[in-house]
Design a protein around this motif. Structure first.
Motif, PDB file in Angstrom:
ATOM      1  N   LEU A  40      99.144 -17.906  39.546  1.00  0.00           N
ATOM      2  CA  LEU A  40      99.314 -17.365  38.198  1.00  0.00           C
ATOM      3  C   LEU A  40     100.078 -18.398  37.375  1.00  0.00           C
ATOM      4  CD1 LEU A  40      99.065 -14.962  36.211  1.00  0.00           C
ATOM      5  CD2 LEU A  40     101.243 -14.126  37.091  1.00  0.00           C
ATOM      6  N   THR A  41      99.512 -18.757  36.219  1.00  0.00           N
ATOM      7  CA  THR A  41     100.152 -19.737  35.343  1.00  0.00           C
ATOM      8  C   THR A  41     100.604 -19.061  34.064  1.00  0.00           C
ATOM      9  OG1 THR A  41      98.784 -21.535  36.211  1.00  0.00           O
ATOM     10  CG2 THR A  41      99.844 -21.896  34.078  1.00  0.00           C
ATOM     11  N   VAL A  42     101.889 -19.170  33.774  1.00  0.00           N
ATOM     12  CA  VAL A  42     102.481 -18.577  32.573  1.00  0.00           C
ATOM     13  C   VAL A  42     102.709 -19.685  31.553  1.00  0.00           C
ATOM     14  CG1 VAL A  42     104.369 -17.205  31.630  1.00  0.00           C
ATOM     15  CG2 VAL A  42     103.644 -16.856  34.014  1.00  0.00           C
ATOM     16  N   TRP A  43     102.138 -19.510  30.346  1.00  0.00           N
ATOM     17  CA  TRP A  43     102.263 -20.529  29.312  1.00  0.00           C
ATOM     18  C   TRP A  43     103.412 -20.165  28.374  1.00  0.00           C
ATOM     19  CZ3 TRP A  43      99.449 -24.868  29.864  1.00  0.00           C
ATOM     20  CH2 TRP A  43      99.582 -25.836  28.865  1.00  0.00           C
ATOM     21  N   ALA A  44     104.501 -20.937  28.440  1.00  0.00           N
ATOM     22  CA  ALA A  44     105.700 -20.658  27.637  1.00  0.00           C
ATOM     23  C   ALA A  44     106.130 -21.929  26.921  1.00  0.00           C
ATOM     24  CB  ALA A  44     106.816 -20.139  28.529  1.00  0.00           C
ATOM     25  N   ALA A  45     105.149 -22.624  26.332  1.00  0.00           N
ATOM     26  CA  ALA A  45     105.393 -23.963  25.770  1.00  0.00           C
ATOM     27  C   ALA A  45     105.361 -23.992  24.259  1.00  0.00           C
ATOM     28  CB  ALA A  45     104.388 -24.947  26.343  1.00  0.00           C
ATOM     29  N   GLY A  46     106.062 -23.078  23.621  1.00  0.00           N
ATOM     30  CA  GLY A  46     106.238 -23.180  22.179  1.00  0.00           C
ATOM     31  C   GLY A  46     105.502 -22.146  21.360  1.00  0.00           C
ATOM     32  N   PHE A  47     105.818 -22.136  20.044  1.00  0.00           N
ATOM     33  CA  PHE A  47     105.298 -21.146  19.114  1.00  0.00           C
ATOM     34  C   PHE A  47     104.793 -21.828  17.840  1.00  0.00           C
ATOM     35  CE2 PHE A  47     108.573 -19.180  21.663  1.00  0.00           C
ATOM     36  CZ  PHE A  47     108.025 -17.956  22.020  1.00  0.00           C
ATOM     37  N   VAL A  48     103.873 -21.158  17.188  1.00  0.00           N
ATOM     38  CA  VAL A  48     103.457 -21.517  15.836  1.00  0.00           C
ATOM     39  C   VAL A  48     103.454 -20.236  15.014  1.00  0.00           C
ATOM     40  CG1 VAL A  48     102.069 -23.504  16.518  1.00  0.00           C
ATOM     41  CG2 VAL A  48     101.009 -21.239  16.404  1.00  0.00           C
ATOM     42  N   ALA A  49     103.485 -20.373  13.702  1.00  0.00           N
ATOM     43  CA  ALA A  49     103.485 -19.198  12.841  1.00  0.00           C
ATOM     44  C   ALA A  49     102.123 -18.508  12.879  1.00  0.00           C
ATOM     45  CB  ALA A  49     103.834 -19.589  11.412  1.00  0.00           C
TER      46      ALA A  49
ATOM     47  N   HIS B 115      92.747 -19.533  31.746  1.00  0.00           N
ATOM     48  CA  HIS B 115      93.481 -19.240  32.978  1.00  0.00           C
ATOM     49  C   HIS B 115      94.993 -19.104  32.818  1.00  0.00           C
ATOM     50  CE1 HIS B 115      89.712 -19.898  34.990  1.00  0.00           C
ATOM     51  NE2 HIS B 115      89.657 -21.171  34.614  1.00  0.00           N
ATOM     52  N   ALA B 116      95.571 -19.593  31.721  1.00  0.00           N
ATOM     53  CA  ALA B 116      97.015 -19.468  31.533  1.00  0.00           C
ATOM     54  C   ALA B 116      97.337 -18.193  30.774  1.00  0.00           C
ATOM     55  CB  ALA B 116      97.559 -20.675  30.780  1.00  0.00           C
ATOM     56  N   ARG B 117      98.465 -17.589  31.075  1.00  0.00           N
ATOM     57  CA  ARG B 117      98.876 -16.330  30.453  1.00  0.00           C
ATOM     58  C   ARG B 117     100.053 -16.569  29.510  1.00  0.00           C
ATOM     59  NH1 ARG B 117      94.606 -15.443  31.672  1.00  0.00           N
ATOM     60  NH2 ARG B 117      93.813 -14.165  33.400  1.00  0.00           N
ATOM     61  N   PRO B 118      99.873 -16.325  28.200  1.00  0.00           N
ATOM     62  CA  PRO B 118     100.993 -16.472  27.258  1.00  0.00           C
ATOM     63  C   PRO B 118     101.973 -15.320  27.401  1.00  0.00           C
ATOM     64  CG  PRO B 118      99.072 -15.602  26.131  1.00  0.00           C
ATOM     65  CD  PRO B 118      98.624 -15.903  27.532  1.00  0.00           C
ATOM     66  N   ILE B 119     103.123 -15.464  26.759  1.00  0.00           N
ATOM     67  CA  ILE B 119     104.134 -14.405  26.816  1.00  0.00           C
ATOM     68  C   ILE B 119     104.850 -14.300  25.473  1.00  0.00           C
ATOM     69  CG2 ILE B 119     105.862 -15.999  27.785  1.00  0.00           C
ATOM     70  CD1 ILE B 119     106.937 -13.570  29.403  1.00  0.00           C
ATOM     71  N   ALA B 120     104.098 -14.464  24.380  1.00  0.00           N
ATOM     72  CA  ALA B 120     104.693 -14.468  23.048  1.00  0.00           C
ATOM     73  C   ALA B 120     104.672 -13.107  22.375  1.00  0.00           C
ATOM     74  CB  ALA B 120     103.973 -15.478  22.155  1.00  0.00           C
ATOM     75  N   GLN B 121     103.789 -12.201  22.827  1.00  0.00           N
ATOM     76  CA  GLN B 121     103.622 -10.904  22.184  1.00  0.00           C
ATOM     77  C   GLN B 121     103.760  -9.780  23.208  1.00  0.00           C
ATOM     78  OE1 GLN B 121     103.299 -10.872  18.908  1.00  0.00           O
ATOM     79  NE2 GLN B 121     103.027 -13.085  18.712  1.00  0.00           N
ATOM     80  N   LEU B 122     103.929  -8.564  22.712  1.00  0.00           N
ATOM     81  CA  LEU B 122     104.095  -7.406  23.587  1.00  0.00           C
ATOM     82  C   LEU B 122     102.907  -7.256  24.528  1.00  0.00           C
ATOM     83  CD1 LEU B 122     105.887  -4.890  24.204  1.00  0.00           C
ATOM     84  CD2 LEU B 122     104.464  -3.642  22.573  1.00  0.00           C
ATOM     85  N   ALA B 123     101.693  -7.371  24.005  1.00  0.00           N
ATOM     86  CA  ALA B 123     100.499  -7.221  24.842  1.00  0.00           C
ATOM     87  C   ALA B 123     100.433  -8.313  25.904  1.00  0.00           C
ATOM     88  CB  ALA B 123      99.245  -7.247  23.968  1.00  0.00           C
ATOM     89  N   ASP B 124     100.889  -9.537  25.541  1.00  0.00           N
ATOM     90  CA  ASP B 124     100.908 -10.629  26.516  1.00  0.00           C
ATOM     91  C   ASP B 124     101.818 -10.286  27.684  1.00  0.00           C
ATOM     92  OD1 ASP B 124      99.345 -12.098  24.724  1.00  0.00           O
ATOM     93  OD2 ASP B 124     101.085 -13.106  23.844  1.00  0.00           O
ATOM     94  N   ALA B 125     103.028  -9.835  27.378  1.00  0.00           N
ATOM     95  CA  ALA B 125     103.996  -9.522  28.425  1.00  0.00           C
ATOM     96  C   ALA B 125     103.535  -8.346  29.270  1.00  0.00           C
ATOM     97  CB  ALA B 125     105.360  -9.234  27.798  1.00  0.00           C
ATOM     98  N   ASP B 126     102.902  -7.351  28.644  1.00  0.00           N
ATOM     99  CA  ASP B 126     102.363  -6.209  29.391  1.00  0.00           C
ATOM    100  C   ASP B 126     101.311  -6.662  30.399  1.00  0.00           C
ATOM    101  OD1 ASP B 126     103.534  -3.709  28.982  1.00  0.00           O
ATOM    102  OD2 ASP B 126     102.630  -3.499  27.000  1.00  0.00           O
ATOM    103  N   ARG B 127     100.397  -7.504  29.929  1.00  0.00           N
ATOM    104  CA  ARG B 127      99.340  -8.000  30.816  1.00  0.00           C
ATOM    105  C   ARG B 127      99.935  -8.808  31.951  1.00  0.00           C
ATOM    106  NH1 ARG B 127      94.310 -12.036  29.080  1.00  0.00           N
ATOM    107  NH2 ARG B 127      93.381 -12.176  31.168  1.00  0.00           N
TER     108      ARG B 127
END
Length: 405
Positions: A225-234, A117-129
């Motif tokens: 709408l829940t946006v997940w912006a809680a960090g990154f991993v390699a 249910h949460a939407r990430p925003i780390a990649q281009l496709a994530d932000a587009d969606r």
């Protein structure tokens, strides 16, 4: 006479493009950049893409040296023994040296329901969606942004400036990397935009439902709408390829950015953990890391010992919508000073930085090596720390080989 060499760069982000451009300036070095997209993504603008204020892409022709061969494909595995990369298309590319700049992805949460249910925003496709879902959402629908770091703050501010009802769940302090003075400035601006900020231990999101989030304090809050912006991993390519990585998936290297497993592989950007002590994942570090990785490869091709990496931070900039922002001045070791620039001037600095990163890549594409940092710009504290571990004051080749941490 210059030795002929084939160099493959994995990843076309800030670090990968910087490395490819630096490598392109040497005769006899054939450079291939492998990237899954045919365009360069301005990752520091993805929150703008989600909000519809920027497309966050630049044509590679603008930032990549003409002599670099671009292969639009994804790397599935690095075969270090055979010196080849296996691509999703089934092709295999051989290399004499490889620059690993695969970048990072959003850190997956183990909170129940987050993956669904949460939407990430780390990649281009994530932000587009996310942009598409926001367009279909009513302007008064409650939006939850999870993560109180720079990305979460930027997303919350960008959406709130458009009149949306946004709550930022920090899961701890708001903007912890800022000085308290800068943090107060950000809090005031978020309040002016109408962002409801939930901070402290009780604000940690423990579960995500289709129309709500559950918090550590036991409460449940509505969220259309829940946006997940809680960090990154390699990215996990290095780990999947059997190379030594840290817990976040970054390739463990020495201070010349050379893999502890194979001196034909160097790392750059969010994928690199020099001496097991990585820098903050950021475009500020990515460019210098990419250039330094290329320098290590070029020195090895030329039969010289590579030099240790030099890097010092300047600041941290966060946009707070299109009209306000903050530039937090930092010590070279990436810790905040008391000074910051806020308001409209802060927004102007942030925009200057965003444009400047692209311009710097374009400049390096035309004049390889022109953006190299001076040796005196390095973080002195890091040098002292590494000297204790056997670098003998930063002499290349003195660092011990390390196991993954």
């Amino acid at each position: 006479m210059q030795q002929q060499a084939d160099v493959v760069v994995v990843g076309g982000g800030y670090a990968g493009v910087a490395a490819a451009n630096r490598l392109s300036g040497t005769d006899g070095v054939n450079v291939t950049l492998v990237n899954p997209r045919p365009v360069f993504v301005e990752r520091i603008r993805l929150h703008q893409l989600a909000a519809g204020t920027d497309d966050a892409i630049v044509e590679f022709g603008r930032v990549l040296a003409p002599s670099v061969h671009l292969v639009v494909d994804a790397v599935e595995r690095i075969d270090a023994a055979a010196r080849q990369v296996e691509l999703s298309s089934g092709r295999r590319l051989g290399y004499d040296h490889l620059v690993y700049a695969a970048g990072s992805v959003h850190a997956r949460s183990d909170a129940p329901g987050a993956a669904e249910h949460a939407r990430p925003i780390a990649q281009l496709a994530d932000a587009d969606r996310l942009r598409e879902e926001l367009a279909a959402l009513g302007s008064t629908a409650p939006i939850a942004v999870v993560g109180g770091g720079p990305l979460g703050v930027e997303v919350a501010a960008e959406l709130a400036e458009q009149g949306r009802a946004v709550t930022l769940y920090c899961g701890g302090p708001l903007a912890p990397s800022l000085h308290p003075r800068g943090r107060r400035s950000v809090a005031r601006r978020l309040a002016a935009l109408g962002v409801a900020v939930e901070d402290g231990p009780g604000s940690r999101v423990t579960a995500v439902e289709r129309d709500a989030v559950a918090l550590a304090d036991g409460s449940t809050r509505p969220s259309a709408l829940t946006v997940w912006a809680a960090g990154f991993v390699a990215a996990d390519l290095a780990r999947r390829s059997g190379l030594t990585t840290d817990r976040a998936g970054r390739l463990i290297t020495d201070e010349t950015l050379t893999s502890v497993d194979d001196d034909r592989i160097v790392a750059a950007g969010d994928s690199a953990a020099p001496s097991g002590r990585p820098l903050r994942m950021s475009c500020q570090a990515a460019g210098p890391l990419g250039g330094a990785a290329a320098d290590t490869v070029l020195r090895r091709i030329g039969g010289q010992d590579p030099a240790p990496f030099v890097m010092g931070f300047v600041g941290l900039c966060i946009s707070l919508g299109r009209r306000h922002g903050i530039f937090q001045f930092e010590h070279r070791d990436d810790t905040a000073t008391r000074a910051h620039i806020g308001g409209r001037a802060g927004a102007a600095v942030k925009e200057l930085v965003c444009r400047g990163t692209v311009q710097q890549l374009a400049l390096e594409a035309r004049h390889p090596g022109v953006t190299r940092l001076p040796a005196g710009f390095g973080d002195r504290e890091r040098r002292r720390m590494l000297a204790v571990d056997g670098w003998a004051g930063g002499v290349a080749g003195a660092a011990p080989r390390r196991e993954g941490v």
